[in-house]
Design an enzyme around this catalytic site. Structure first.
Site, PDB file in Angstrom:
ATOM      1  N   CYS A 202      69.525  54.704 -15.363  1.00 56.40           N
ATOM      2  CA  CYS A 202      70.121  53.397 -15.098  1.00 56.40           C
ATOM      3  C   CYS A 202      69.718  52.847 -13.730  1.00 56.40           C
ATOM      4  O   CYS A 202      70.533  52.789 -12.803  1.00 56.40           O
ATOM      5  CB  CYS A 202      71.641  53.439 -15.212  1.00 56.40           C
ATOM      6  SG  CYS A 202      72.304  51.756 -15.379  1.00 56.40           S
ATOM      7  N   CYS A 382      70.354  47.164 -19.524  1.00 52.14           N
ATOM      8  CA  CYS A 382      71.162  47.392 -18.338  1.00 52.14           C
ATOM      9  C   CYS A 382      72.065  46.186 -18.124  1.00 52.14           C
ATOM     10  O   CYS A 382      71.581  45.114 -17.790  1.00 52.14           O
ATOM     11  CB  CYS A 382      70.232  47.562 -17.143  1.00 52.14           C
ATOM     12  SG  CYS A 382      71.121  47.684 -15.599  1.00 52.14           S
TER      13      CYS A 382
HETATM   14  C1  LIG Z   1      76.239  55.489 -12.602  1.00 50.47           C
HETATM   15  C2  LIG Z   1      75.590  55.384 -13.951  1.00 50.47           C
HETATM   16  C3  LIG Z   1      75.634  54.181 -14.637  1.00 50.47           C
HETATM   17  C4  LIG Z   1      75.022  54.057 -15.878  1.00 50.47           C
HETATM   18  N1  LIG Z   1      75.109  52.854 -16.533  1.00 50.47           N
HETATM   19  C5  LIG Z   1      74.543  52.729 -17.741  1.00 50.47           C
HETATM   20  C6  LIG Z   1      74.680  51.504 -18.478  1.00 50.47           C
HETATM   21  O1  LIG Z   1      75.310  50.549 -18.030  1.00 50.47           O
HETATM   22  N2  LIG Z   1      74.093  51.421 -19.699  1.00 50.47           N
HETATM   23  C7  LIG Z   1      73.381  52.468 -20.239  1.00 50.47           C
HETATM   24  O2  LIG Z   1      72.878  52.332 -21.345  1.00 50.47           O
HETATM   25  N3  LIG Z   1      73.235  53.641 -19.569  1.00 50.47           N
HETATM   26  C8  LIG Z   1      73.800  53.787 -18.344  1.00 50.47           C
HETATM   27  N4  LIG Z   1      73.686  54.986 -17.668  1.00 50.47           N
HETATM   28  C9  LIG Z   1      72.744  56.033 -18.150  1.00 50.47           C
HETATM   29  C10 LIG Z   1      73.256  56.908 -19.281  1.00 50.47           C
HETATM   30  O3  LIG Z   1      74.530  57.402 -18.993  1.00 50.47           O
HETATM   31  C11 LIG Z   1      72.274  58.040 -19.514  1.00 50.47           C
HETATM   32  O4  LIG Z   1      70.976  57.509 -19.660  1.00 50.47           O
HETATM   33  C12 LIG Z   1      72.619  58.840 -20.772  1.00 50.47           C
HETATM   34  O5  LIG Z   1      73.860  59.470 -20.617  1.00 50.47           O
HETATM   35  C13 LIG Z   1      71.534  59.872 -21.059  1.00 50.47           C
HETATM   36  O6  LIG Z   1      71.895  60.700 -22.132  1.00 50.47           O
HETATM   37  P1  LIG Z   1      71.269  62.166 -22.262  1.00 50.47           P
HETATM   38  O7  LIG Z   1      71.772  62.717 -23.533  1.00 50.47           O
HETATM   39  O8  LIG Z   1      69.820  62.130 -22.003  1.00 50.47           O
HETATM   40  O9  LIG Z   1      71.889  62.966 -21.028  1.00 50.47           O
HETATM   41  P2  LIG Z   1      73.411  63.378 -20.779  1.00 50.47           P
HETATM   42  O10 LIG Z   1      74.340  62.470 -21.513  1.00 50.47           O
HETATM   43  O11 LIG Z   1      73.523  63.468 -19.292  1.00 50.47           O
HETATM   44  O12 LIG Z   1      73.548  64.828 -21.425  1.00 50.47           O
HETATM   45  C14 LIG Z   1      72.725  65.916 -21.025  1.00 50.47           C
HETATM   46  C15 LIG Z   1      73.418  67.208 -21.466  1.00 50.47           C
HETATM   47  O13 LIG Z   1      72.493  68.285 -21.281  1.00 50.47           O
HETATM   48  C16 LIG Z   1      73.208  69.397 -20.765  1.00 50.47           C
HETATM   49  N5  LIG Z   1      72.290  70.310 -20.063  1.00 50.47           N
HETATM   50  C17 LIG Z   1      71.731  70.169 -18.851  1.00 50.47           C
HETATM   51  N6  LIG Z   1      70.979  71.249 -18.560  1.00 50.47           N
HETATM   52  C18 LIG Z   1      71.072  72.075 -19.630  1.00 50.47           C
HETATM   53  C19 LIG Z   1      70.515  73.352 -19.917  1.00 50.47           C
HETATM   54  N7  LIG Z   1      69.719  74.008 -19.066  1.00 50.47           N
HETATM   55  N8  LIG Z   1      70.832  73.924 -21.111  1.00 50.47           N
HETATM   56  C20 LIG Z   1      71.635  73.290 -21.997  1.00 50.47           C
HETATM   57  N9  LIG Z   1      72.178  72.080 -21.762  1.00 50.47           N
HETATM   58  C21 LIG Z   1      71.898  71.485 -20.591  1.00 50.47           C
HETATM   59  C22 LIG Z   1      74.272  68.777 -19.857  1.00 50.47           C
HETATM   60  O14 LIG Z   1      75.349  69.680 -19.659  1.00 50.47           O
HETATM   61  C23 LIG Z   1      74.653  67.531 -20.631  1.00 50.47           C
HETATM   62  O15 LIG Z   1      75.774  67.755 -21.479  1.00 50.47           O
HETATM   63  C24 LIG Z   1      74.336  55.160 -16.444  1.00 50.47           C
HETATM   64  C25 LIG Z   1      74.330  56.391 -15.775  1.00 50.47           C
HETATM   65  C26 LIG Z   1      74.952  56.515 -14.542  1.00 50.47           C
HETATM   66  C27 LIG Z   1      74.953  57.848 -13.846  1.00 50.47           C
END
Ligand SMILES: Cc1cc2nc3c(=O)[nH]c(=O)nc-3n(C[C@H](O)[C@H](O)[C@H](O)COP(=O)(O)OP(=O)(O)OC[C@H]3O[C@@H](n4cnc5c(N)ncnc54)[C@H](O)[C@@H]3O)c2cc1C
Length: 439
Positions: A202, A382
């Site tokens: 983000c 965004c």
């Molecule tokens: C401040 C902020 C604002 C945001 N605003 C927006 C917005 O307005 N709109 C939008 O669309 N997105 C937004 N986002 C971005 C969005 O939240 C992320 O892009 C999204 O959560 C990514 O999903 P993901 O599944 O890739 O990662 P995550 O949801 O972070 O999940 C990753 C998972 O992998 C696990 N993991 C890590 N390492 C390991 C390992 N070695 N072994 C097993 N598991 C592991 C973690 O425990 C976690 O549960 C924002 C993020 C932040 C921080």
């Protein structure tokens, strides 16, 4: 705002909701509707966050007979787009917290440990508890790592003290950031905002928080005795040129001092001074309040797996996948979705929303001995908050083309109440529908 404009805004919001909920924030791609495929394949998903849980749900419906294992040590599920609202004092920390268990389907085995090692040659994942899990297909969905130690003098435990905030670290840290920002805006002073030089999730969030701090300074009557400095890591405020230009104009209007090509390398919390790497050498800027956004990289298990890009994003370790199919370029039985995917855009929940059905379809087609032309176009979204009650709904693709979900209803580069409502009201239920595999 005139009554007419408020009514027009309300009509736009209701129209948007009627045509697909928060579609513009997390556009709807529909649940898995295609035919089930029978298989005895073993599928391992690393990470049960937004992308991993969504894939577990969708694949368990699409595949009959598959063994699906999801590996993630975290008991809590964090709705990260809520962090900005928590750090703006608009929601409590609990707003972003649920449990991992409630989003995982029955029939999928959850190993509540971290993945410590991947051997893509023998197709084995080893957990940090020493369990080994064989796979036929592997999905990387570990999200990313916030590398606070990449800034000398910085660590998570400094958040909430000495004017140091950090919206990214988690719900409690976002609430601590609000307490610091609330205290700072009572008196005013110098607020310093940054973003890292790495890829980041983000990329609008650092910009939003600058606008929000300015909002509260004005509301409390302390803007006149304050300075707002935004230190951009490059010569641009946002990777999409037209969005950069719009934000630059808004920053000028609000009287922010923008400095370019400044990358934070160190912080002295006691002295309240940050050091930046610049083309002219190190530069120190002191602050009364700052929102530290650390460098970001893939978790070590991905960086060290042999599955990461070596010649792009050096040192960041993103998974080396084809940007369109999200299939690994060297190991065709490996896919990536969400923040860990090494693709030129993305790293928002909205991107994961579009990536997940692509990985699902590509994987299912591969299992069935077929192919699919379902690909990811780089869609990233965004809701860029510009003050409490206003946002610009910025959506774009790999080509930096704006891709508004509601052309003619929601203008992408206008500060609108309807876009604010999408962030504040509609995004969370749509996000959870995605995690459930239903949107
Ligand atoms: C401040 C902020 C604002 C945001 N605003 C927006 C917005 O307005 N709109 C939008 O669309 N997105 C937004 N986002 C971005 C969005 O939240 C992320 O892009 C999204 O959560 C990514 O999903 P993901 O599944 O890739 O990662 P995550 O949801 O972070 O999940 C990753 C998972 O992998 C696990 N993991 C890590 N390492 C390991 C390992 N070695 N072994 C097993 N598991 C592991 C973690 O425990 C976690 O549960 C924002 C993020 C932040 C921080």
């Amino acid at each position: 705002m005139s009554a007419d404009k408020i009514m027009a805004s309300r009509r736009a919001f209701l129209g948007a909701m009627a045509t697909g909920g928060a579609a513009a924030a997390l556009p709807m791609a529909g649940p898995a509707e295609a035919q089930q495929v029978s298989t005895n394949a073993s599928i391992v998903i690393l990470g049960a966050g937004a992308a991993g849980a969504a894939l577990a749900n969708r694949l368990s419906e699409r595949l009959d007979g598959a063994t699906i294992t999801i590996i993630d040590p975290r008991q809590e599920h964090f709705y990260q787009p809520g962090y900005t609202l928590i750090a703006a004092g608009l929601k409590p920390a609990s707003y972003s917290v649920s449990t991992t268990a409630e989003w995982l389907p029955s029939g999928v085995r959850w190993i509540a440990e971290g993945a410590a090692n991947i051997d893509p040659e023998t197709q084995v994942v080893t957990t940090d508890g020493g369990e080994t899990v064989d796979y036929d297909y592997l999905i990387l969905a570990t999200g990313l790592e916030l590398h606070y130690e990449g800034i000398a003098g910085m660590s998570r435990d400094l958040i909430g003290q000495n004017g140091i905030g950090s919206v990214y670290a988690g719900p409690e840290e976002a609430a601590a950031t609000w307490r610091e920002m609330d205290r700072f805006t009572e008196t005013g002073g110098r607020a310093l905002f940054t973003r890292p030089a790495t890829e980041m999730k983000c990329a609008g969030a650092p910009l939003k928080y600058t606008f929000l701090t300015d909002h509260y300074l004005r509301e409390k009557g302390t803007r006149g005795r304050s300075e707002v400095i935004y230190a951009a890591h490059s010569s641009s405020l946002f990777s999409v040129p037209i969005v950069h230009e719009k934000v630059r104009m808004l920053y000028d209007d609000r009287g922010f001092d923008t400095v370019y090509n400044h990358v934070m390398t160190a912080i002295d919390p006691g002295a309240k001074v940050a050091t930046f790497d610049t083309p002219d050498g190190p530069v120190e800027i002191d602050f009364d309040f700052t929102n530290v956004i650390p460098p970001m990289r893939a978790p070590a298990v991905i960086r060290e797996s042999g599955l990461a890009w070596e010649d792009r994003w050096v040192g960041q370790g993103w998974a080396e996948v084809d940007p369109y199919s999200l299939r690994h370029r060297r190991y065709p039985n490996v896919f990536a979705a969400g923040d860990v995917a090494g693709v030129p855009k993305g790293k928002t929940a909205a991107s994961a929303k579009w990536q997940v059905p692509v990985v699902e379809d590509q994987l299912v087609a591969q299992i069935a001995g077929d192919t699919t032309d379902h690909t990811y176009n780089g869609y990233t979204s965004c809701p860029l908050i510009t003050r409490v009650g206003r946002a610009m709904l910025v959506e774009f693709d790999y080509n930096n083309t704006l891709t508004p979900s509601f052309p003619g209803i929601i203008a992408p580069l206008e500060e609108l109440w309807v876009s604010w409502l999408i962030k504040e009201v509609a995004l969370k239920p749509t996000y959870y529908a995605m995690v459930r595999g239903r949107a």
